[in-house]
Design a protein around this motif. Structure first.
Motif, PDB file in Angstrom:
ATOM      1  N   LYS A 113      -7.404  74.234  46.101  1.00 27.79           N
ATOM      2  CA  LYS A 113      -8.179  74.990  47.076  1.00 27.79           C
ATOM      3  C   LYS A 113      -9.543  75.351  46.490  1.00 27.79           C
ATOM      4  CE  LYS A 113      -4.111  77.060  49.282  1.00 27.79           C
ATOM      5  NZ  LYS A 113      -3.402  78.338  49.575  1.00 27.79           N
ATOM      6  N   SER A 114     -10.520  75.473  47.345  1.00 24.43           N
ATOM      7  CA  SER A 114     -11.889  75.752  46.885  1.00 24.43           C
ATOM      8  C   SER A 114     -12.257  77.230  47.017  1.00 24.43           C
ATOM      9  CB  SER A 114     -12.883  74.904  47.684  1.00 24.43           C
ATOM     10  OG  SER A 114     -12.778  75.198  49.070  1.00 24.43           O
ATOM     11  N   ALA A 115     -11.263  78.075  47.313  1.00 26.89           N
ATOM     12  CA  ALA A 115     -11.566  79.489  47.570  1.00 26.89           C
ATOM     13  C   ALA A 115     -11.812  80.285  46.294  1.00 26.89           C
ATOM     14  CB  ALA A 115     -10.431  80.130  48.361  1.00 26.89           C
ATOM     15  N   HIS A 116     -11.500  79.719  45.143  1.00 21.47           N
ATOM     16  CA  HIS A 116     -11.686  80.465  43.910  1.00 21.47           C
ATOM     17  C   HIS A 116     -12.548  79.673  42.923  1.00 21.47           C
ATOM     18  CE1 HIS A 116      -8.031  78.010  43.082  1.00 21.47           C
ATOM     19  NE2 HIS A 116      -8.635  77.845  41.904  1.00 21.47           N
ATOM     20  N   GLN A 117     -13.146  80.413  41.987  1.00 20.01           N
ATOM     21  CA  GLN A 117     -13.940  79.832  40.916  1.00 20.01           C
ATOM     22  C   GLN A 117     -13.396  80.384  39.603  1.00 20.01           C
ATOM     23  OE1 GLN A 117     -17.999  81.134  40.799  1.00 20.01           O
ATOM     24  NE2 GLN A 117     -18.622  79.660  39.225  1.00 20.01           N
ATOM     25  N   VAL A 118     -13.365  79.555  38.566  1.00 23.65           N
ATOM     26  CA  VAL A 118     -12.841  79.974  37.275  1.00 23.65           C
ATOM     27  C   VAL A 118     -13.922  79.804  36.221  1.00 23.65           C
ATOM     28  CG1 VAL A 118     -10.962  79.738  35.598  1.00 23.65           C
ATOM     29  CG2 VAL A 118     -10.558  79.201  38.008  1.00 23.65           C
ATOM     30  N   TRP A 158     -12.365  84.124  40.149  1.00 24.80           N
ATOM     31  CA  TRP A 158     -13.174  84.813  41.153  1.00 24.80           C
ATOM     32  C   TRP A 158     -12.863  84.313  42.547  1.00 24.80           C
ATOM     33  CZ3 TRP A 158     -16.432  88.361  38.815  1.00 24.80           C
ATOM     34  CH2 TRP A 158     -16.731  88.159  37.468  1.00 24.80           C
ATOM     35  N   GLN A 159     -12.933  85.218  43.496  1.00 26.15           N
ATOM     36  CA  GLN A 159     -12.864  84.853  44.914  1.00 26.15           C
ATOM     37  C   GLN A 159     -13.832  85.748  45.681  1.00 26.15           C
ATOM     38  OE1 GLN A 159      -9.141  83.545  46.919  1.00 26.15           O
ATOM     39  NE2 GLN A 159      -9.404  85.402  48.132  1.00 26.15           N
ATOM     40  N   ASP A 160     -14.742  85.117  46.393  1.00 27.53           N
ATOM     41  CA  ASP A 160     -15.787  85.868  47.107  1.00 27.53           C
ATOM     42  C   ASP A 160     -16.509  86.827  46.167  1.00 27.53           C
ATOM     43  OD1 ASP A 160     -15.051  84.587  49.483  1.00 27.53           O
ATOM     44  OD2 ASP A 160     -13.533  86.106  49.908  1.00 27.53           O
ATOM     45  N   SER A 161     -16.826  86.329  44.966  1.00 26.45           N
ATOM     46  CA  SER A 161     -17.559  87.086  43.938  1.00 26.45           C
ATOM     47  C   SER A 161     -16.783  88.279  43.393  1.00 26.45           C
ATOM     48  CB  SER A 161     -18.911  87.571  44.493  1.00 26.45           C
ATOM     49  OG  SER A 161     -19.708  86.468  44.882  1.00 26.45           O
ATOM     50  N   LEU A 167     -13.549  89.645  41.022  1.00 26.30           N
ATOM     51  CA  LEU A 167     -12.633  89.257  39.967  1.00 26.30           C
ATOM     52  C   LEU A 167     -11.194  89.501  40.422  1.00 26.30           C
ATOM     53  CD1 LEU A 167     -12.506  88.281  36.970  1.00 26.30           C
ATOM     54  CD2 LEU A 167     -12.452  90.698  36.318  1.00 26.30           C
ATOM     55  N   VAL A 168     -10.407  88.434  40.540  1.00 28.25           N
ATOM     56  CA  VAL A 168      -9.055  88.553  41.099  1.00 28.25           C
ATOM     57  C   VAL A 168      -7.962  88.108  40.127  1.00 28.25           C
ATOM     58  CG1 VAL A 168      -9.820  88.343  43.485  1.00 28.25           C
ATOM     59  CG2 VAL A 168      -9.247  86.278  42.186  1.00 28.25           C
ATOM     60  N   GLY A 169      -8.335  87.704  38.934  1.00 27.79           N
ATOM     61  CA  GLY A 169      -7.345  87.292  37.948  1.00 27.79           C
ATOM     62  C   GLY A 169      -8.028  86.942  36.651  1.00 27.79           C
ATOM     63  N   GLU A 185      -3.452  87.632  24.577  1.00 28.78           N
ATOM     64  CA  GLU A 185      -3.199  89.065  24.482  1.00 28.78           C
ATOM     65  C   GLU A 185      -2.704  89.677  25.789  1.00 28.78           C
ATOM     66  OE1 GLU A 185      -3.011  91.533  22.278  1.00 28.78           O
ATOM     67  OE2 GLU A 185      -3.012  89.971  20.769  1.00 28.78           O
ATOM     68  N   SER A 186      -3.390  89.419  26.887  1.00 27.96           N
ATOM     69  CA  SER A 186      -2.960  90.019  28.150  1.00 27.96           C
ATOM     70  C   SER A 186      -3.560  89.241  29.312  1.00 27.96           C
ATOM     71  CB  SER A 186      -3.387  91.489  28.231  1.00 27.96           C
ATOM     72  OG  SER A 186      -2.827  92.129  29.362  1.00 27.96           O
ATOM     73  N   MET A 187      -2.936  89.371  30.474  1.00 28.61           N
ATOM     74  CA  MET A 187      -3.442  88.739  31.691  1.00 28.61           C
ATOM     75  C   MET A 187      -3.199  89.659  32.869  1.00 28.61           C
ATOM     76  SD  MET A 187      -0.549  85.773  32.360  1.00 28.61           S
ATOM     77  CE  MET A 187      -0.970  84.901  30.862  1.00 28.61           C
ATOM     78  N   PHE A 188      -3.900  89.401  33.975  1.00 28.78           N
ATOM     79  CA  PHE A 188      -3.701  90.218  35.165  1.00 28.78           C
ATOM     80  C   PHE A 188      -3.914  89.366  36.408  1.00 28.78           C
ATOM     81  CE2 PHE A 188      -8.237  90.163  35.417  1.00 28.78           C
ATOM     82  CZ  PHE A 188      -8.554  90.432  36.741  1.00 28.78           C
ATOM     83  N   SER A 189      -3.368  89.836  37.509  1.00 21.47           N
ATOM     84  CA  SER A 189      -3.546  89.189  38.809  1.00 21.47           C
ATOM     85  C   SER A 189      -3.778  90.245  39.878  1.00 21.47           C
ATOM     86  CB  SER A 189      -2.315  88.365  39.202  1.00 21.47           C
ATOM     87  OG  SER A 189      -2.141  87.248  38.374  1.00 21.47           O
ATOM     88  N   ALA A 190      -4.869  90.104  40.612  1.00 23.48           N
ATOM     89  CA  ALA A 190      -5.088  90.912  41.804  1.00 23.48           C
ATOM     90  C   ALA A 190      -4.973  90.022  43.037  1.00 23.48           C
ATOM     91  CB  ALA A 190      -6.471  91.562  41.762  1.00 23.48           C
ATOM     92  N   LEU A 191      -4.581  88.781  42.795  1.00 24.45           N
ATOM     93  CA  LEU A 191      -4.417  87.762  43.830  1.00 24.45           C
ATOM     94  C   LEU A 191      -3.196  86.945  43.450  1.00 24.45           C
ATOM     95  CD1 LEU A 191      -5.765  86.041  46.230  1.00 24.45           C
ATOM     96  CD2 LEU A 191      -6.718  84.637  44.399  1.00 24.45           C
ATOM     97  N   ARG A 192      -2.436  86.508  44.413  1.00 24.05           N
ATOM     98  CA  ARG A 192      -1.256  85.692  44.136  1.00 24.05           C
ATOM     99  C   ARG A 192      -1.634  84.513  43.225  1.00 24.05           C
ATOM    100  NH1 ARG A 192       3.827  84.456  46.157  1.00 24.05           N
ATOM    101  NH2 ARG A 192       4.394  82.238  46.075  1.00 24.05           N
ATOM    102  N   ASP A 193      -0.913  84.362  42.139  1.00 24.17           N
ATOM    103  CA  ASP A 193      -1.110  83.284  41.171  1.00 24.17           C
ATOM    104  C   ASP A 193      -2.431  83.400  40.404  1.00 24.17           C
ATOM    105  OD1 ASP A 193       1.324  82.117  41.755  1.00 24.17           O
ATOM    106  OD2 ASP A 193       0.493  80.678  43.175  1.00 24.17           O
ATOM    107  N   GLY A 194      -3.070  84.557  40.435  1.00 21.49           N
ATOM    108  CA  GLY A 194      -4.349  84.709  39.739  1.00 21.49           C
ATOM    109  C   GLY A 194      -4.259  84.414  38.256  1.00 21.49           C
ATOM    110  N   SER A 195      -3.246  84.953  37.586  1.00 18.48           N
ATOM    111  CA  SER A 195      -3.117  84.716  36.146  1.00 18.48           C
ATOM    112  C   SER A 195      -2.670  83.284  35.863  1.00 18.48           C
ATOM    113  CB  SER A 195      -2.146  85.715  35.519  1.00 18.48           C
ATOM    114  OG  SER A 195      -0.846  85.595  36.074  1.00 18.48           O
ATOM    115  N   LYS A 196      -1.863  82.703  36.759  1.00 17.67           N
ATOM    116  CA  LYS A 196      -1.444  81.312  36.583  1.00 17.67           C
ATOM    117  C   LYS A 196      -2.639  80.366  36.682  1.00 17.67           C
ATOM    118  CE  LYS A 196       3.324  81.723  38.277  1.00 17.67           C
ATOM    119  NZ  LYS A 196       4.319  81.227  39.268  1.00 17.67           N
TER     120      LYS A 196
END
Length: 245
Positions: A88-93, A141-144, A146-148, A162-173
């Motif tokens: 999908k093109s909705a996110h940028q890494v 990133w999604q819509d500028s 930070l989501v993961g 060390e650590s990871m987080f997700s504010a969006l489904r599968d963000g850390s993955k």
């Protein structure tokens, strides 16, 4: 004889860590107490398979559990559902674009946990490692926004997560898939995941004996690394990973 964690003088960084084989069985891996979180002490710890982990109400604790959970970049498991998400093109890494923000997000309270081990002192220590070129972050990133993301330390051809987080489904993955792909392209040997979780196991993480892990570190940490800020060499760094399931 009962093992007792060694006390490290916070004002003397020349005090060596004990051999990791002296770590306690219960709690698994507790090796030393005290010391400091400066760059010299932290890099020495990572090279020997040791990491800091403690809560705000505890002294500084150092760990080297057995077995050790690791992820070999070439064995990252890219599920079909995650591959669809990555297409999908909705996110940028990105890499090393918002290190402080990633650490802050990882330290934020989570509904499944009562507190955080990323104390202000820990956050400051890893910011110093980042400024020195040793710590790196992955941002999703999604819509500028930070989501993961995730952050860790690189020495030679080893990345110590060390650590990871997700504010969006599968963000850390998404973050880990891109990192594993890029590290594979850079011929990194292993990603240290420290402790086993179902989340990491689903992505290909496995447990190896501590003796195997420390032997691996002796060789891989001595290899040429990637100095300076990191950048992805392609928009689809994850393409270097393998599909499964």
């Amino acid at each position: 004889m009962t093992k007792i964690p060694r006390w490290l003088d916070p004002d003397d960084d020349t005090t060596p860590f004990p051999d990791v084989e002296q770590a306690l069985i219960e709690p698994n891996g507790l090796l030393a107490v005290g010391g400091s979180l400066n760059i010299t002490r932290l890099l020495n710890a990572y090279r020997h398979g040791i990491f800091p982990w403690y809560s705000a109400d505890q002294p500084l604790l150092w760990w080297s559990p057995d077995p050790r959970t690791v992820l070999f970049p070439a064995r990252f498991k890219l599920s079909r559902s995650l591959r669809k998400t990555l297409h999908k093109s909705a996110h940028q890494v990105t890499l090393d674009t918002a290190f402080d923000a990633v650490v802050a997000a990882c330290a934020a309270p989570r509904s499944s946990e009562s507190g955080t081990w990323i104390t202000p002192a820990m956050a400051q220590a890893y910011r110093a490692l980042h400024a020195a070129g040793y710590a790196h972050s992955v941002e999703v990133w999604q819509d500028s926004k930070l989501v993961g993301g995730l952050y860790g330390v690189a020495l030679g051809r080893v990345f110590f997560g060390e650590s990871m987080f997700s504010a969006l489904r599968d963000g850390s993955k998404i973050a880990l898939a891109h990192l594993a792909g890029q590290l594979r392209a850079w011929n990194f040997t292993v990603i240290d995941c420290q402790l086993r979780t179902a989340h990491l196991q689903s992505l290909g993480a496995e447990e190896i004996p501590r003796t195997h892990f420390t032997a691996l570190l002796r060789e891989a940490c001595a290899l040429p690394g990637r100095p300076g800020l990191w950048r992805f060499e392609s928009a689809r760094a994850w393409a270097h990973t393998q599909e499964s399931g």
